[in-house]
Write a protein that holds these residues in place. Structure first.
Motif, PDB file in Angstrom:
ATOM      1  N   CYS A  72     -67.568  59.787  56.801  1.00  0.00           N
ATOM      2  CA  CYS A  72     -67.688  58.645  57.720  1.00  0.00           C
ATOM      3  C   CYS A  72     -66.342  58.037  58.092  1.00  0.00           C
ATOM      4  O   CYS A  72     -66.195  57.443  59.147  1.00  0.00           O
ATOM      5  N   GLY A  73     -65.356  58.137  57.172  1.00  0.00           N
ATOM      6  CA  GLY A  73     -64.037  57.597  57.479  1.00  0.00           C
ATOM      7  C   GLY A  73     -63.880  56.113  57.207  1.00  0.00           C
ATOM      8  O   GLY A  73     -62.775  55.590  57.302  1.00  0.00           O
ATOM      9  N   HIS A  74     -64.950  55.408  56.872  1.00  0.00           N
ATOM     10  CA  HIS A  74     -64.812  53.962  56.672  1.00  0.00           C
ATOM     11  C   HIS A  74     -65.372  53.431  55.357  1.00  0.00           C
ATOM     12  O   HIS A  74     -65.255  52.242  55.092  1.00  0.00           O
ATOM     13  N   CYS A  75     -65.962  54.296  54.537  1.00  0.00           N
ATOM     14  CA  CYS A  75     -66.493  53.797  53.255  1.00  0.00           C
ATOM     15  C   CYS A  75     -65.345  53.652  52.238  1.00  0.00           C
ATOM     16  O   CYS A  75     -64.209  54.037  52.506  1.00  0.00           O
ATOM     17  N   CYS A 121     -63.690  57.070  51.453  1.00  0.00           N
ATOM     18  CA  CYS A 121     -62.883  57.591  52.560  1.00  0.00           C
ATOM     19  C   CYS A 121     -61.575  56.811  52.706  1.00  0.00           C
ATOM     20  O   CYS A 121     -60.539  57.377  53.033  1.00  0.00           O
ATOM     21  N   CYS A 161     -67.425  60.993  49.936  1.00  0.00           N
ATOM     22  CA  CYS A 161     -67.851  59.975  50.915  1.00  0.00           C
ATOM     23  C   CYS A 161     -69.327  59.638  50.708  1.00  0.00           C
ATOM     24  O   CYS A 161     -70.166  60.526  50.532  1.00  0.00           O
ATOM     25  N   ALA A 162     -69.620  58.347  50.751  1.00  0.00           N
ATOM     26  CA  ALA A 162     -70.991  57.884  50.531  1.00  0.00           C
ATOM     27  C   ALA A 162     -71.924  58.298  51.666  1.00  0.00           C
ATOM     28  O   ALA A 162     -73.142  58.272  51.516  1.00  0.00           O
ATOM     29  N   ASN A 163     -71.350  58.682  52.799  1.00  0.00           N
ATOM     30  CA  ASN A 163     -72.171  58.987  53.982  1.00  0.00           C
ATOM     31  C   ASN A 163     -71.990  60.427  54.464  1.00  0.00           C
ATOM     32  O   ASN A 163     -72.117  60.698  55.655  1.00  0.00           O
TER      33      ASN A 163
HETATM   34 ZN    ZN Z   1     -67.008  57.820  53.887  1.00  0.00          ZN
END
Ligand code: ZN
Length: 360
Positions: free
Chosen positions: A112-115, A118, A126-128
């Protein structure tokens, strides 16, 4: 931030066909089917890759046999396959790092790039995470859409059939190099293709003793050719005793690649006190362990390994391959086409194969 593959229609060059052949999970049951489907469209941050070689992974076998994990995660219809090498044929309007004509592979975990993970250098957990060929359309197809940030550009000198192998090799590199390895004694438990590659990586990176443990004679022989110094066929001898005969007190490092409950428990008796036990294998059910005696009192470091560190592991893989410190050719045992998917899966079930290359 990573742009996920867009479902919206994008513009593709008119030279591309509108439809393609792909192997898809079309219903929630055992099997997979060769279908004709639309060539994927791409979003502004995606690229379209013409797949020139793809390899069969154990994950694809889980999807094919429709085990509990697959049934709980996958929503058919979805094109399967995730290990790929190919040529970029189109790029989204915002892509600046990849060009048409590039020879590429892909990191298959779309993050996701934002968790938290990440943002702190742990994007591999990554959680997503969405996985190519599991959650989003994969590469058992003539074309696959991939976010540009997941693209890995290959050296021109990399053999085409090694390109898709970098992804599972990354699992092996991530596991073996998750701690000290030079001069260490290592046991690799489970010699599927990733276990075999782990033997090769351990040897290339300076392990003194590399013990391969499996039940399948074909795969043990391959592990020996790829770098294992000792082979233990666990249904013919006491594997724990055999390891202690080779390395009194137990090995420094266990690479657990089997996911088999008994093998996992046995391996805790193969590792020395204070050693490292790195687990990539996925048991299909919870596994009972003697935590007090096998882990706590012996000061064993137990470590879960998933995916590849982004993109550290990819650099390690590429450097090992480009310097020819590893030779993947012995691991490639079969070549087939997409239409041979059933035969390929039966071969995987038999275990009498290394990596199977599918050419779309
Ligand atoms: Zn992530």
């Amino acid at each position: 931030m990573v742009m996920l593959i867009s479902a919206q229609a994008g513009r593709l060059p008119s030279s591309l066909p509108e439809t393609m052949r792909a192997v898809a999970k079309t219903e929630p049951a055992r099997g997979a089917r060769l279908i004709t489907t639309a060539v994927p469209t791409i979003g502004p941050r995606d690229v379209l890759v013409q797949v020139r070689a793809t390899t069969v992974c154990g994950t694809d076998l889980h999807l094919y046999t429709w085990d509990a994990w697959s049934a709980g995660r996958v929503k058919p219809p979805v094109t399967i396959g995730h290990e790929l090498g190919g040529t970029v044929v189109a790029v989204g309007s915002e892509v600046t790092t990849v060009a048409v004509g590039d020879f590429v592979s892909a990191e298959t975990h779309v993050v996701c790039g934002h968790c938290y993970q990440c943002q702190t250098g742990q994007a591999h957990v990554c959680a997503n995470t969405r996985i190519l060929g599991v959650d989003i359309p994969g590469c058992y197809a003539e074309y696959v859409a991939v976010p540009a940030s997941n693209i890995w550009k290959n050296a021109a000198t990399l053999p085409l059939e090694w390109a898709p192998l970098q992804e599972p090799l990354g699992n092996a590199v991530h596991t073996v190099l998750a701690g000290d390895i030079a001069g260490r004694t290592v046991a690799v438990i489970g010699c599927g293709p990733i276990g075999i590659m782990a033997c090769a990586v351990a040897k290339a990176c300076g392990a003194s003793t590399v013990i391969a443990v499996d039940l399948n004679a074909f795969r043990l022989e391959l592990a020996g050719r790829m770098g294992a110094s000792h082979l233990i066929k666990a249904d013919e001898e006491d594997a724990v005793a055999a390891v202690h005969a080779l390395v009194p007190g137990g090995v420094d490092v266990i690479c657990e690649m089997s996911g088999h409950p008994k093998a996992m428990r046995d391996a805790f008796r193969m590792v020395r006190a204070g050693g490292r036990y790195s687990i990539l294998g996925l048991p299909s059910r919870p596994v009972e362990l003697d935590v007090a005696n096998d882990i706590v009192m012996r000061g064993v470091t137990v470590q879960g390994i998933t995916g590849r560190r982004m993109m550290d592991t990819w650099y390690q893989v590429a450097h090992l391959l480009n310097a020819r410190q590893l030779d993947l050719d012995p691991l490639i045992t079969h070549h087939m086409g997409l239409e041979d998917i059933d035969e390929a899966m039966e071969l995987m079930i038999s275990g009498n194969c290394g990596k199977i290359v599918l050419t779309p």
